[in-house]
Scaffold this motif. Structure first.
Motif, mmCIF file in Angstrom:
data_model
loop_
_atom_site.group_PDB
_atom_site.id
_atom_site.type_symbol
_atom_site.label_atom_id
_atom_site.label_comp_id
_atom_site.label_asym_id
_atom_site.label_seq_id
_atom_site.Cartn_x
_atom_site.Cartn_y
_atom_site.Cartn_z
ATOM 1 N N ASP A 37 0.834 -1.207 0.000
ATOM 2 C CA ASP A 37 0.000 0.000 0.000
ATOM 3 C C ASP A 37 0.866 1.252 0.000
ATOM 4 O O ASP A 37 0.706 2.156 -0.839
ATOM 5 N N VAL A 70 -5.533 -0.770 -2.370
ATOM 6 C CA VAL A 70 -4.772 -1.979 -2.051
ATOM 7 C C VAL A 70 -5.446 -2.699 -0.889
ATOM 8 O O VAL A 70 -5.688 -2.102 0.163
ATOM 9 N N VAL A 123 -5.229 -3.387 -6.332
ATOM 10 C CA VAL A 123 -4.549 -4.620 -5.962
ATOM 11 C C VAL A 123 -5.371 -5.277 -4.857
ATOM 12 O O VAL A 123 -5.631 -4.656 -3.820
ATOM 13 N N VAL A 183 -3.534 -7.797 -9.665
ATOM 14 C CA VAL A 183 -3.095 -6.420 -9.876
ATOM 15 C C VAL A 183 -3.750 -5.904 -11.153
ATOM 16 O O VAL A 183 -3.630 -6.534 -12.214
#
Length: 381
Positions: A264, A282, A320, A329
């Motif tokens: 992140d 993320v 992600v 991703v």
């Protein structure tokens, strides 16, 4: 990956998929009748008349029908049951007609297709009845229909998919190809590091050494302090640049922020440096292995570099997330599109890097955009 997840667990899916399963249960029944009658009649008539040679073309036509029906079923279950069934891998035939006929008659894929088609007929009677009841009873639609669709999907994967030995062979070939691509990617990375060291930090350090040598010579000659200070400042500047280049090189090998704070923070730092506005999302808990984090980091970095250089985009998105034992991703931009995996290109390099951990990279980039770079990275090997 979502398809595999839905095929593994008969949980309640969305209504769109429920309706497709309902369509499968009801519409498959008349198709099964036609398939069963044609295959059984063709086989019986062919066997009965084979002694007078008429049965040979009848049996050949029946085998052709079994192959055609098998291919039709693969397409049908892929769309309605949302299950990943690969296309048939049939034995290649050559030579005269007798040799081709013998090859097709002994092809295990054709016999697996036939077994599926014959088993599906009695099963379709039950499925058709459940499908009709589900039209009236909502609980049946919600709970029984998805479970029945999941069970049929397992049957389709078992009989219409490749046999276990062929799956193992394909897996071995995939791993061999991934290993070769991983070796190539590692060698390319080694050459890049060597080139960066030679052209960057090494040249800076040589310049520092030469400047300090000139300063030393001037000290020995008793040169005025102003000229000496200028040489020392030049050497100091080159030394700082060399340190900066070494730091960038180390960050290119494995960024410290990635090791310390995870994906992140590392991807947010990348996005902050991008000239194109980037939104980052993320969610990878629990934290994936270091190899997966590194691969994801460089995939995002290379993708954002391509966005800035080639896409003409005004906005990009990085997402992600974790899906069971994989990290997915996705890098999306609203640019002009037209990106593709070309041999020797940057995106191809990303695919090679992902292949080192048995991951895959796909690019969807129609003309006019948007462009989506998607990588699926397994967390177990």
């Amino acid at each position: 990956m979502a398809n595999e997840e839905s095929a593994r667990h008969p949980e309640r899916p969305g209504w769109a998929r429920v309706l497709r399963i309902e369509l499968f249960l009801v519409a498959s029944f008349p198709l099964r009748i036609v398939q069963f009658v044609l295959l059984i009649c063709g086989a019986l008539v062919g066997i009965a008349t084979v002694v007078i040679w008429v049965g040979l073309p009848i049996l050949a036509a029946t085998m052709w029908l079994a192959r055609a029906f098998g291919d039709l079923e693969r397409t049908w279950v892929r769309w309605t049951l949302d299950v990943d069934v690969p296309d048939a891998q049939r034995a290649s035939s050559s030579g005269n007609w007798a040799s081709r006929w013998r090859t097709r008659a002994t092809d295990p894929t054709m016999w697996r297709d036939t077994a599926y088609l014959l088993l599906s007929f009695p099963i379709s009677v039950v499925e058709f009845a459940v499908g009709l009841v589900a039209v009236v009873l909502v609980p049946v639609t919600i709970w029984v229909v998805p479970a029945l669709g999941w069970l049929h999907a397992q049957l389709a994967k078992t009989l219409l998919g490749p046999p276990k030995a062929r799956r193992a062979e394909a897996r071995a070939q995939q791993l061999q190809a991934s290993r070769a691509r991983g070796v190539d990617a590692a060698e390319a990375e080694r050459r890049r590091i060597e080139r960066d060291l030679h052209d960057g930090a090494q040249q800076r350090l040589v310049s520092v050494a030469m400047t300090l040598g000139r300063a030393k010579a001037r000290v020995d000659d008793g040169t005025d302090s102003a000229a000496l200070r200028e040489l020392i400042e030049e050497a100091h500047t080159d030394a700082k640049l060399a340190v900066s280049e070494l730091r960038d090189l180390a960050r290119g090998i494995y960024p410290a922020v990635l090791a310390d704070r995870g994906l992140d923070a590392a991807l947010s730092a990348q996005a902050a440096k991008s000239p194109v506005p980037v939104e980052v999302s993320v969610d990878v808990d629990p934290r994936p292995p270091a190899a997966v984090e590194t691969t994801a980091y460089f995939i995002v970095g290379e993708s954002l570099t391509n966005v800035a250089k080639h896409s003409g985009a005004d906005q990009a998105w990085v997402r992600v997330h974790r899906e069971d034992d994989t990290v997915v991703v996705e890098v999306t931009d609203d640019g002009r599109g037209g990106a593709e995996l070309r041999p020797g290109g940057g995106l191809s390099g990303l695919a090679d890097r992902a292949a080192t951990i048995d991951g895959t990279v796909t690019v969807v980039s129609p003309s006019g955009g948007p462009t989506v770079v998607r990588a699926v990275l397994p967390c177990t090997w």
